[in-house]
Design a protein around this motif. Structure first.
Motif, PDB file in Angstrom:
ATOM      1  N   TYR A  62       0.838  -1.189   0.000  1.00  0.00           N
ATOM      2  CA  TYR A  62       0.000   0.000   0.000  1.00  0.00           C
ATOM      3  C   TYR A  62       0.878   1.246   0.000  1.00  0.00           C
ATOM      4  N   GLU A  63       0.254   2.356  -0.307  1.00  0.00           N
ATOM      5  CA  GLU A  63       0.955   3.627  -0.255  1.00  0.00           C
ATOM      6  C   GLU A  63       0.022   4.676   0.336  1.00  0.00           C
ATOM      7  N   LEU A  64       0.517   5.373   1.342  1.00  0.00           N
ATOM      8  CA  LEU A  64      -0.171   6.532   1.886  1.00  0.00           C
ATOM      9  C   LEU A  64       0.495   7.770   1.299  1.00  0.00           C
ATOM     10  N   ILE A  65      -0.306   8.668   0.776  1.00  0.00           N
ATOM     11  CA  ILE A  65       0.187   9.931   0.247  1.00  0.00           C
ATOM     12  C   ILE A  65      -0.279  11.027   1.200  1.00  0.00           C
ATOM     13  N   PHE A  66       0.663  11.670   1.862  1.00  0.00           N
ATOM     14  CA  PHE A  66       0.366  12.762   2.774  1.00  0.00           C
ATOM     15  C   PHE A  66       0.580  14.085   2.029  1.00  0.00           C
ATOM     16  N   HIS A  67      -0.440  14.905   1.957  1.00  0.00           N
ATOM     17  CA  HIS A  67      -0.363  16.191   1.263  1.00  0.00           C
ATOM     18  C   HIS A  67       0.190  17.237   2.228  1.00  0.00           C
ATOM     19  N   ALA A  68       1.470  17.084   2.530  1.00  0.00           N
ATOM     20  CA  ALA A  68       2.139  17.915   3.533  1.00  0.00           C
ATOM     21  C   ALA A  68       2.224  19.369   3.107  1.00  0.00           C
ATOM     22  N   GLY A  69       2.499  19.626   1.839  1.00  0.00           N
ATOM     23  CA  GLY A  69       2.645  20.997   1.365  1.00  0.00           C
ATOM     24  C   GLY A  69       1.392  21.823   1.593  1.00  0.00           C
ATOM     25  N   ASP A  70       0.243  21.267   1.276  1.00  0.00           N
ATOM     26  CA  ASP A  70      -1.018  21.981   1.495  1.00  0.00           C
ATOM     27  C   ASP A  70      -1.191  22.296   2.979  1.00  0.00           C
ATOM     28  N   TYR A  71      -0.891  21.324   3.836  1.00  0.00           N
ATOM     29  CA  TYR A  71      -0.996  21.543   5.283  1.00  0.00           C
ATOM     30  C   TYR A  71      -0.014  22.628   5.735  1.00  0.00           C
ATOM     31  N   LEU A  72       1.226  22.564   5.267  1.00  0.00           N
ATOM     32  CA  LEU A  72       2.233  23.539   5.682  1.00  0.00           C
ATOM     33  C   LEU A  72       1.856  24.948   5.226  1.00  0.00           C
ATOM     34  N   ARG A  73       1.301  25.067   4.032  1.00  0.00           N
ATOM     35  CA  ARG A  73       0.840  26.373   3.555  1.00  0.00           C
ATOM     36  C   ARG A  73      -0.284  26.890   4.453  1.00  0.00           C
ATOM     37  N   GLN A  74      -1.255  26.038   4.716  1.00  0.00           N
ATOM     38  CA  GLN A  74      -2.419  26.415   5.515  1.00  0.00           C
ATOM     39  C   GLN A  74      -2.015  26.801   6.943  1.00  0.00           C
ATOM     40  N   SER A  75      -0.990  26.176   7.486  1.00  0.00           N
ATOM     41  CA  SER A  75      -0.565  26.457   8.859  1.00  0.00           C
ATOM     42  C   SER A  75       0.495  27.552   8.930  1.00  0.00           C
ATOM     43  N   GLY A  76       0.821  28.163   7.799  1.00  0.00           N
ATOM     44  CA  GLY A  76       1.769  29.273   7.782  1.00  0.00           C
ATOM     45  C   GLY A  76       3.228  28.881   7.894  1.00  0.00           C
ATOM     46  N   GLN A  77       3.565  27.630   7.602  1.00  0.00           N
ATOM     47  CA  GLN A  77       4.939  27.143   7.747  1.00  0.00           C
ATOM     48  C   GLN A  77       5.634  26.871   6.423  1.00  0.00           C
ATOM     49  N   ILE A  87       4.547  16.626  -1.304  1.00  0.00           N
ATOM     50  CA  ILE A  87       3.866  15.340  -1.229  1.00  0.00           C
ATOM     51  C   ILE A  87       4.806  14.340  -0.555  1.00  0.00           C
ATOM     52  N   VAL A  88       4.314  13.675   0.494  1.00  0.00           N
ATOM     53  CA  VAL A  88       5.125  12.686   1.210  1.00  0.00           C
ATOM     54  C   VAL A  88       4.506  11.302   0.978  1.00  0.00           C
ATOM     55  N   PRO A  89       5.137  10.472   0.134  1.00  0.00           N
ATOM     56  CA  PRO A  89       4.621   9.118  -0.104  1.00  0.00           C
ATOM     57  C   PRO A  89       5.280   8.105   0.841  1.00  0.00           C
ATOM     58  N   LEU A  90       4.478   7.237   1.415  1.00  0.00           N
ATOM     59  CA  LEU A  90       5.004   6.145   2.244  1.00  0.00           C
ATOM     60  C   LEU A  90       4.476   4.835   1.695  1.00  0.00           C
ATOM     61  N   ARG A  91       5.360   4.027   1.146  1.00  0.00           N
ATOM     62  CA  ARG A  91       4.976   2.720   0.606  1.00  0.00           C
ATOM     63  C   ARG A  91       5.401   1.650   1.601  1.00  0.00           C
ATOM     64  N   PHE A  92       4.491   0.745   1.909  1.00  0.00           N
ATOM     65  CA  PHE A  92       4.756  -0.257   2.934  1.00  0.00           C
ATOM     66  C   PHE A  92       3.943  -1.513   2.637  1.00  0.00           C
ATOM     67  N   GLY A  93       4.352  -2.608   3.234  1.00  0.00           N
ATOM     68  CA  GLY A  93       3.660  -3.873   3.051  1.00  0.00           C
ATOM     69  C   GLY A  93       2.940  -4.306   4.312  1.00  0.00           C
ATOM     70  N   MET A  94       1.815  -4.963   4.115  1.00  0.00           N
ATOM     71  CA  MET A  94       1.072  -5.551   5.239  1.00  0.00           C
ATOM     72  C   MET A  94       0.971  -7.044   4.967  1.00  0.00           C
ATOM     73  N   ASN A  95       1.650  -7.857   5.802  1.00  0.00           N
ATOM     74  CA  ASN A  95       1.725  -9.296   5.560  1.00  0.00           C
ATOM     75  C   ASN A  95       1.079 -10.142   6.642  1.00  0.00           C
TER      76      ASN A  95
END
Length: 117
Positions: A62-77, A87-95
């Motif tokens: 699976y892959e989780l895509i975290f939209h970090a840039g949008d959050y950082l803009r919205q929070s003023g950082q 965009i922060v992608p995290l690819r990982f396996g679940m076995n």
């Protein structure tokens, strides 16, 4: 017990949960990404429901895509474009059919993750 997937996003620069961060879940099959759902973090930095509930859980990659840039803009950082982290992608396996918890610790210039409980 069947497996399921959760997350928690913490803003380590501000020392608080990352509220309002968009997260997309994909299932990876033969290097092809299949969109499953999009969720947004609540005031505790968690999603209101499991990202992948027991009723839809299956072993695989699976892959989780975290939209970090949008959050950082919205929070003023965010700082100037282009952002260091967007965009922060995290690819990982679940076995195993267990609870997988994949948190993200986020700041404007770095992040870390781990398999939580």
């Amino acid at each position: 017990m069947s497996g399921y997937l959760t997350t928690h996003v913490l803003d380590t620069a501000r020392g608080c949960p990352a509220q309002g961060l968009q997260i997309d879940l994909y299932r990876i099959e033969d290097e092809t990404r299949h969109f499953m759902r999009g969720l947004t973090t609540n005031e505790d930095g968690r999603t209101d429901s499991q990202i992948l509930p027991e009723t839809e859980f299956s072993l695989g990659t699976y892959e989780l895509i975290f939209h970090a840039g949008d959050y950082l803009r919205q929070s003023g950082q965010a700082g100037n474009d282009p952002l260091f982290l967007d965009i922060v992608p995290l690819r990982f396996g679940m076995n195993e059919a267990v609870h997988y918890h994949v948190p993200l610790l986020l700041s404007p210039y770095g992040y870390s993750t781990y398999r939580g409980s």
